[in-house]
Design a protein around this motif. Structure first.
Motif, PDB file in Angstrom:
ATOM      1  N   TYR A 181     -13.559 -30.371 -40.700  1.00  0.00           N
ATOM      2  CA  TYR A 181     -12.401 -31.089 -41.231  1.00  0.00           C
ATOM      3  C   TYR A 181     -12.090 -32.376 -40.467  1.00  0.00           C
ATOM      4  O   TYR A 181     -11.086 -33.027 -40.737  1.00  0.00           O
ATOM      5  CB  TYR A 181     -11.170 -30.177 -41.204  1.00  0.00           C
ATOM      6  N   LYS A 182     -12.940 -32.753 -39.516  1.00  0.00           N
ATOM      7  CA  LYS A 182     -12.702 -33.975 -38.727  1.00  0.00           C
ATOM      8  C   LYS A 182     -12.609 -35.187 -39.650  1.00  0.00           C
ATOM      9  O   LYS A 182     -13.474 -35.404 -40.518  1.00  0.00           O
ATOM     10  CB  LYS A 182     -13.825 -34.174 -37.715  1.00  0.00           C
ATOM     11  N   ASP A 183     -11.539 -35.961 -39.485  1.00  0.00           N
ATOM     12  CA  ASP A 183     -11.278 -37.164 -40.282  1.00  0.00           C
ATOM     13  C   ASP A 183     -11.064 -36.874 -41.762  1.00  0.00           C
ATOM     14  O   ASP A 183     -11.171 -37.780 -42.600  1.00  0.00           O
ATOM     15  CB  ASP A 183     -12.420 -38.189 -40.126  1.00  0.00           C
ATOM     16  N   LYS A 184     -10.773 -35.627 -42.077  1.00  0.00           N
ATOM     17  CA  LYS A 184     -10.511 -35.253 -43.472  1.00  0.00           C
ATOM     18  C   LYS A 184      -9.070 -34.785 -43.644  1.00  0.00           C
ATOM     19  O   LYS A 184      -8.445 -34.303 -42.708  1.00  0.00           O
ATOM     20  CB  LYS A 184     -11.460 -34.141 -43.924  1.00  0.00           C
ATOM     21  N   ARG A 185      -8.567 -34.941 -44.857  1.00  0.00           N
ATOM     22  CA  ARG A 185      -7.244 -34.412 -45.190  1.00  0.00           C
ATOM     23  C   ARG A 185      -7.354 -32.896 -45.370  1.00  0.00           C
ATOM     24  O   ARG A 185      -8.212 -32.418 -46.109  1.00  0.00           O
ATOM     25  CB  ARG A 185      -6.706 -35.038 -46.479  1.00  0.00           C
ATOM     26  N   VAL A 186      -6.516 -32.176 -44.670  1.00  0.00           N
ATOM     27  CA  VAL A 186      -6.564 -30.717 -44.742  1.00  0.00           C
ATOM     28  C   VAL A 186      -5.140 -30.179 -44.770  1.00  0.00           C
ATOM     29  O   VAL A 186      -4.225 -30.756 -44.187  1.00  0.00           O
ATOM     30  CB  VAL A 186      -7.374 -30.134 -43.555  1.00  0.00           C
ATOM     31  N   ASN A 187      -4.964 -29.078 -45.447  1.00  0.00           N
ATOM     32  CA  ASN A 187      -3.648 -28.502 -45.666  1.00  0.00           C
ATOM     33  C   ASN A 187      -3.666 -27.024 -45.298  1.00  0.00           C
ATOM     34  O   ASN A 187      -4.723 -26.402 -45.185  1.00  0.00           O
ATOM     35  CB  ASN A 187      -3.273 -28.700 -47.150  1.00  0.00           C
ATOM     36  N   PHE A 229       1.652 -27.788 -53.416  1.00  0.00           N
ATOM     37  CA  PHE A 229       0.993 -28.862 -52.668  1.00  0.00           C
ATOM     38  C   PHE A 229      -0.412 -28.458 -52.237  1.00  0.00           C
ATOM     39  O   PHE A 229      -0.641 -27.348 -51.755  1.00  0.00           O
ATOM     40  CB  PHE A 229       1.821 -29.221 -51.435  1.00  0.00           C
ATOM     41  N   TYR A 230      -1.362 -29.368 -52.399  1.00  0.00           N
ATOM     42  CA  TYR A 230      -2.749 -29.120 -52.021  1.00  0.00           C
ATOM     43  C   TYR A 230      -3.408 -30.433 -51.622  1.00  0.00           C
ATOM     44  O   TYR A 230      -2.854 -31.516 -51.835  1.00  0.00           O
ATOM     45  CB  TYR A 230      -3.521 -28.496 -53.191  1.00  0.00           C
ATOM     46  N   GLN A 231      -4.597 -30.339 -51.044  1.00  0.00           N
ATOM     47  CA  GLN A 231      -5.384 -31.516 -50.686  1.00  0.00           C
ATOM     48  C   GLN A 231      -6.841 -31.296 -51.090  1.00  0.00           C
ATOM     49  O   GLN A 231      -7.406 -30.217 -50.866  1.00  0.00           O
ATOM     50  CB  GLN A 231      -5.318 -31.785 -49.183  1.00  0.00           C
ATOM     51  N   VAL A 232      -7.412 -32.320 -51.685  1.00  0.00           N
ATOM     52  CA  VAL A 232      -8.839 -32.321 -51.994  1.00  0.00           C
ATOM     53  C   VAL A 232      -9.458 -33.495 -51.259  1.00  0.00           C
ATOM     54  O   VAL A 232      -9.095 -34.651 -51.501  1.00  0.00           O
ATOM     55  CB  VAL A 232      -9.102 -32.466 -53.511  1.00  0.00           C
ATOM     56  N   ASP A 233     -10.359 -33.228 -50.337  1.00  0.00           N
ATOM     57  CA  ASP A 233     -11.076 -34.280 -49.629  1.00  0.00           C
ATOM     58  C   ASP A 233     -12.566 -33.971 -49.757  1.00  0.00           C
ATOM     59  O   ASP A 233     -13.143 -33.222 -48.964  1.00  0.00           O
ATOM     60  CB  ASP A 233     -10.661 -34.351 -48.163  1.00  0.00           C
ATOM     61  N   GLY A 234     -13.171 -34.490 -50.796  1.00  0.00           N
ATOM     62  CA  GLY A 234     -14.569 -34.178 -51.076  1.00  0.00           C
ATOM     63  C   GLY A 234     -14.729 -32.709 -51.418  1.00  0.00           C
ATOM     64  O   GLY A 234     -14.082 -32.183 -52.328  1.00  0.00           O
ATOM     65  N   ARG A 235     -15.554 -32.030 -50.634  1.00  0.00           N
ATOM     66  CA  ARG A 235     -15.825 -30.603 -50.878  1.00  0.00           C
ATOM     67  C   ARG A 235     -14.997 -29.692 -49.971  1.00  0.00           C
ATOM     68  O   ARG A 235     -15.300 -28.513 -49.848  1.00  0.00           O
ATOM     69  CB  ARG A 235     -17.322 -30.342 -50.720  1.00  0.00           C
ATOM     70  N   LEU A 236     -13.946 -30.267 -49.354  1.00  0.00           N
ATOM     71  CA  LEU A 236     -12.984 -29.482 -48.589  1.00  0.00           C
ATOM     72  C   LEU A 236     -11.674 -29.456 -49.381  1.00  0.00           C
ATOM     73  O   LEU A 236     -11.052 -30.503 -49.609  1.00  0.00           O
ATOM     74  CB  LEU A 236     -12.760 -30.103 -47.215  1.00  0.00           C
TER      75      LEU A 236
END
Length: 259
Positions: A181-187, A229-236
């Motif tokens: 999850y480094k540099d990715k949006r995560v919830n 509420f959710y987050q989609v950052d590519g395949r994460l």
């Protein structure tokens, strides 16, 4: 005549035994594997070593499960120890939850989850970490489960989690050694809604929000809460609380269709 019949039957038997699947048959098997999603759940019954009961969040399992099944996906369950898992936070006034409570086939899956050693990561296009207080224990430190998720992600698959299920991501690294999850949006379930003075919270091995931030993740959350509420950052793909379960599943399905 009897000899001729015996010959034909024998010949048919030999041909049947020597039958090998065609390339078409192999393709069908491969395509079937592409429609499998692995739910990751916990065996933990209590908060840490206390006698305070905890469990896997039933709604976060079944609301997502229902979406996946209707989309034609096959769901398997894995837990650190395999076998039965505790479930809680049930709401029998919810029609979907009620349906699965009385679904013996589904409940058997929760009584007979797989051990990580039996799982072939290449069979799955996504993993889904369920939440509930139990998710804080057993799953995050399990190396075998980490390897499964790492392999699925490396094979162009989706890694997803909901609520406290995000705890399962905190130790997850990619092949280059960086946190996934480094540099990715995560919830996940934020500290804002935790009661840090409560006995249950004091058993937590870490704060999901704090450790994700410390390790380079961009932890995002809704201060309102319970608003899908959710987050989609590519395949994460990650969600904050039970209200995101069905939405999260829909986002996972949409992402898989694009891969």
């Amino acid at each position: 005549m009897r000899t001729l019949i015996l010959y034909v039957v024998t010949l048919f038997f030999l041909i049947s035994c020597d039958f090998k699947p065609s390339n078409k048959d192999k393709t069908v098997t491969t395509e079937t594997n592409k429609n499998k999603i692995l739910f990751i759940v916990s065996n933990q019954h209590t908060y840490g070593n206390t006698n305070i009961n905890t469990s896997n969040h039933f709604a976060e399992i079944v609301l997502a499960y229902d979406v996946f099944i209707k989309e034609g996906y096959h769901i398997d369950f894995v837990s650190p120890d395999g076998g039965a898992i505790p479930i809680g936070y049930l709401n029998t006034s919810d029609s979907i939850q009620k349906k699965y409570i009385y679904d013996s086939g589904f409940m058997d899956k929760l009584k007979n989850t797989s051990k990580p050693i039996t799982i072939k990561p290449e069979d799955y296009k996504a993993v889904y970490y369920g939440g509930g207080g139990a998710a804080m224990f057993g799953v995050p430190e399990n190396k075998a489960i980490q390897n499964i998720s790492r392999s699925v992600y490396a094979n162009n698959g989706v890694v997803s989690a909901i609520c406290h299920g995000t705890a399962g991501l905190v130790n997850l690294t990619t092949a280059d050694g960086n946190y996934l999850y480094k540099d990715k949006r995560v919830n996940g379930f934020p500290d804002l809604f935790e009661n840090k003075d409560a006995a249950y919270y004091k058993t937590f091995p870490f704060s999901i929000e704090e450790i994700v931030k410390e390790r380079g993740g961009n932890f995002m959350y809704s201060e309102k809460g319970w608003d899908g509420f959710y987050q989609v950052d590519g395949r994460l793909i990650t969600g904050q609380d039970p209200t995101t379960a069905s939405i999260l599943a829909e986002k996972i399905v949409a992402t898989l269709k694009e891969l």
